[in-house]
Enzyme design. Sequence first.
Site, short mmCIF file in Angstrom:
data_model
loop_
_atom_site.label_atom_id
_atom_site.label_comp_id
_atom_site.label_asym_id
_atom_site.label_seq_id
_atom_site.Cartn_x
_atom_site.Cartn_y
_atom_site.Cartn_z
N HIS A 129 -9.78 57.34 10.45
CA HIS A 129 -10.01 56.94 8.75
C HIS A 129 -10.05 55.61 8.13
O HIS A 129 -10.51 55.24 7.15
CB HIS A 129 -8.32 57.01 8.61
CG HIS A 129 -8.45 58.72 7.92
ND1 HIS A 129 -7.54 59.04 7.71
CD2 HIS A 129 -8.99 59.93 8.27
CE1 HIS A 129 -7.13 60.76 7.55
NE2 HIS A 129 -8.74 61.35 8.32
N ASP A 188 -12.01 47.36 10.05
CA ASP A 188 -11.10 46.21 9.11
C ASP A 188 -9.69 46.49 8.89
O ASP A 188 -9.39 46.24 8.25
CB ASP A 188 -11.89 45.62 8.01
CG ASP A 188 -12.23 47.10 6.66
OD1 ASP A 188 -12.30 48.72 7.36
OD2 ASP A 188 -13.48 46.90 6.27
N SER A 190 -8.99 49.42 7.26
CA SER A 190 -9.14 49.86 5.19
C SER A 190 -8.67 51.03 5.11
O SER A 190 -7.87 51.48 3.71
CB SER A 190 -10.76 50.13 5.28
OG SER A 190 -11.15 51.22 6.15
N ARG A 462 -20.18 72.28 9.26
CA ARG A 462 -20.79 71.14 8.21
C ARG A 462 -21.69 70.06 8.58
O ARG A 462 -22.92 69.52 7.96
CB ARG A 462 -18.69 69.64 8.27
CG ARG A 462 -18.37 70.19 7.52
CD ARG A 462 -18.61 69.65 5.75
NE ARG A 462 -18.11 69.88 4.83
CZ ARG A 462 -17.74 70.41 3.46
NH1 ARG A 462 -19.52 70.89 3.66
NH2 ARG A 462 -17.20 70.74 2.56
N ARG A 466 -25.50 69.22 7.73
CA ARG A 466 -25.38 67.77 7.74
C ARG A 466 -27.03 67.02 8.62
O ARG A 466 -26.94 66.08 8.52
CB ARG A 466 -24.17 66.59 8.07
CG ARG A 466 -23.22 67.06 6.97
CD ARG A 466 -21.70 66.55 7.77
NE ARG A 466 -20.99 66.28 6.27
CZ ARG A 466 -19.56 65.65 6.36
NH1 ARG A 466 -19.22 65.61 7.52
NH2 ARG A 466 -18.31 66.41 5.54
#
Length: 601
Positions: A129, A188, A190, A462, A466
Site C-alpha cells: 500500500h 516513502d 505514503s 487482473r 493487464r
Amino acid sequence: MVYIIIPNWWTLPLYIALIYLGATRTQLEANNLYDTYVPGEFPVSTCDGINTAARTINGVCNDLDTPGMGSVGTRFIRFVPINETWGETDTLYTPNPRTISQELFKRQTFTPATSINLLAAAWIQFQTHDWFSHGAVNDPDNLMSFELPANDPLRASGQTNMTLRRTLKETHVGRPATYNNINTHWWDLSQVYGSDEARHATLRSYVDGKMKVADDGLLPVGPNGLDITGFNDNWYLVCDMLNEINLMLHNRWAGLSMLHNIWTKEHNLVCDMLKANNPTWNDTQIFDHARLITTALNAKVHTVEWTPALLQDEILEVGMNVNWNGLAPEWLKDIPDIFTEQVAQAWYGIIGGKPDFAGVQFAHSEEFVSIYRFHSLLRDNITIRNHVDGSNTANTYNISEYAFTGAQNVIRGNNFSDVVFTFGVDNPGALILGNYPAQMMSLNKPGAPNGLMDMGAIDVLRDRERGVPRYNEFRRLFSLTPAKTMDDISDNKDSVAALRAIYGDDVESVDLLAGDLAESPRATGFAFSNTQFQAFILAASRRLMTDRFFTTDYTAAVYTQPGLDWIKNSDFRAVIGRTVPELNASAHSVDNAFKPWVVPS
Ligand code: HEM
C-alpha cells in the site's frame, strides 16, 4: 555479459551464490526495464518553492532532474517488453478463472507457513500500500464478464455470470494501454502520511510534528468505520450476481490497522526525540525530519528483517544486509570510491551511495504488483491471545469479521497488546496451491446477502487483463528456464496433477499465480517461488537505488545525526518495544520480529 542460468542457485557456496545474484540483478536491469512513457510524454513539473530537503506528499522532487518521477498518478512501468503487454482478449476467460479459483486455489485445510508469523503477512500488504495501488473505482463503463462453470453452486441461486469492472487505464494508438499508480511509487510511507495534501492535512496534529491519535492512543476512526490514515482505500467491485451492481468492498483488515497504529506511534516517538534535540524547531521541521527517519527505518526493517524472514536462507540474510549496510566494516568504509558501480554498491551498501537508475526512470511495474498476490497468507480465523500467558481469549474472528469495518472490532474490542501479540505468535497460510482462504472467494457485500466477490478468480483475471505474461512466458522473459512440461513446474505430483486437470498439457497456458503457488523446489526456507524471487531481485534494490533520500541525501545534514543513529540502532523488535512496551520481552524472544514469537510459559 554472458549470463548463465543456474536453476538451483541456492545450493551454491555462499559467496558464489551472492556473486550469481549480483549478476542476475545486472542481467535483469539490462533486459527487464521498460518505460511506459514515450519521449516527450512525461508530465513536466518544477521544484520551485518546494522544500527539496524533505519528502513531498505527492512524491514530486525526489529526483531533481525529473521532478515528477515516482509521483502520485504516474504510470506503472513494465518489467517485460511493451509489446508483450497488450492484455489478453481471446483467452481472457480461458481457462475459466472461477474454475481455477475453486479447483486449484481453494483451501481445504489450513496449511501454515510455520517459519513466519502473521505480522509478516500484514507487513507485506502494508508495504504494497506504500508502493502501489490501481485504485478502487475501476471503470464503470468497461466490464469483464464470464460465465460461471456449469457445476458452480452459485448457479443454484440463479446467478450465471461473474462481472467486474476493468481497471482504469490510458489507451494509446499503436501500443498497449497503461495503468496509473494512485499512490506515490517511492518508498516513502505514503500509506501512513497520505499521497495528497487534502488527506495528509487531516492526519496532522500540527503540534510538534505529530500525527493525530485519538484519546485511547490509537488512530482516529472515520464515519466509514475505517482508520483515518494515509491509505485505506475502498475497493469497488461490480458483480451482477442477481443483478446486484456496485458491490463495494475494501481491503482493510485488523493486520493493516495494527501496523498503521504502530508506525504512527513510532513517528510520534521520533518527533519527541527530535524536539528534545532541537528545542527551537517548529512543527514542520520536526514533521519533515520525523517522516524521513521513520520511513528509512521502515525500509530498513523490510530489507534486513522481513525479507530474510520470508526467505530464510543464509545467502539472503547476507545479501539483504549487503544491500543496506554493504560488505565493508565501518572502519573500511572511508576508503575512496574507486570501484565500478556494482562493486561500490556491494562494498558500501546502496544506502548513502550514488543513485542508479539503470537507464530507466523509477516507477513500480505491473509485474511487480502481480508477484505480491499473497492472499493465501490470510488465516480463516484469528483467535486473540492474552499477551501475558499466551492463552486464548474468547474472541475469535473469521475473515468477514476481522476485515473491512470489522477491523476496528478486533483492534478496539481487545487490548492492543493482545492483538499484536497474537500476530507475533500465530502463523499465516503457506503460499502454495490449495491454501487460498475460501472466505476470500465468497466475500459478502454488507447488507446484500447474495453479493459475492471471488478474489481468487479476480487475481487471475487482473493479470490477464493487464497483460502480465502467464507463468512460462514470464519465466522466459525473466531469464529463467521455461517449463517444457507440467512436470517441470513442481516436484509435487499432486500439484502437477491439479495443474493438468485445469490446463491439460498446455504448459504455456498456466497462469502466473497458479504456477507460482505450484512451483517447487524452492530455495531453502523460501516462502515464495523462485519465479517471484526473480522479479523481487530487480525491484528490491531498485526502489532503494533510485531514491535520493536513500542515496545522496542519506546524510546527517538531511536526517540529523540522532536521526541516523535512531535508524541504525533500531530493528522492528525495538519499534514494537517502544510503541507497545508490554510486548518488549515477547518481541525480543526471537532474533527476528517476523519469526513466531515464543509464548511465555
Ligand atoms: C482481509 C484482507 C484482504 C482483503 C479483504 C483484500 C482484498 C483485496 C481486493 C478487494 C483487491 C482488489 C481486487 C481487484 O483488483 O479488483 C485486492 C488486491 C490486491 N491485494 Fe488484497 N486483500 C487482503 C489482503 C491482502 C494481503 C495480505 C496481501 C499481501 C501482499 C494482498 C495483496 C494484494 C495485491 C498485490 C493486490 C493487487 C493490487 C493492485 O491491483 O493494485 N492483499 N485485495
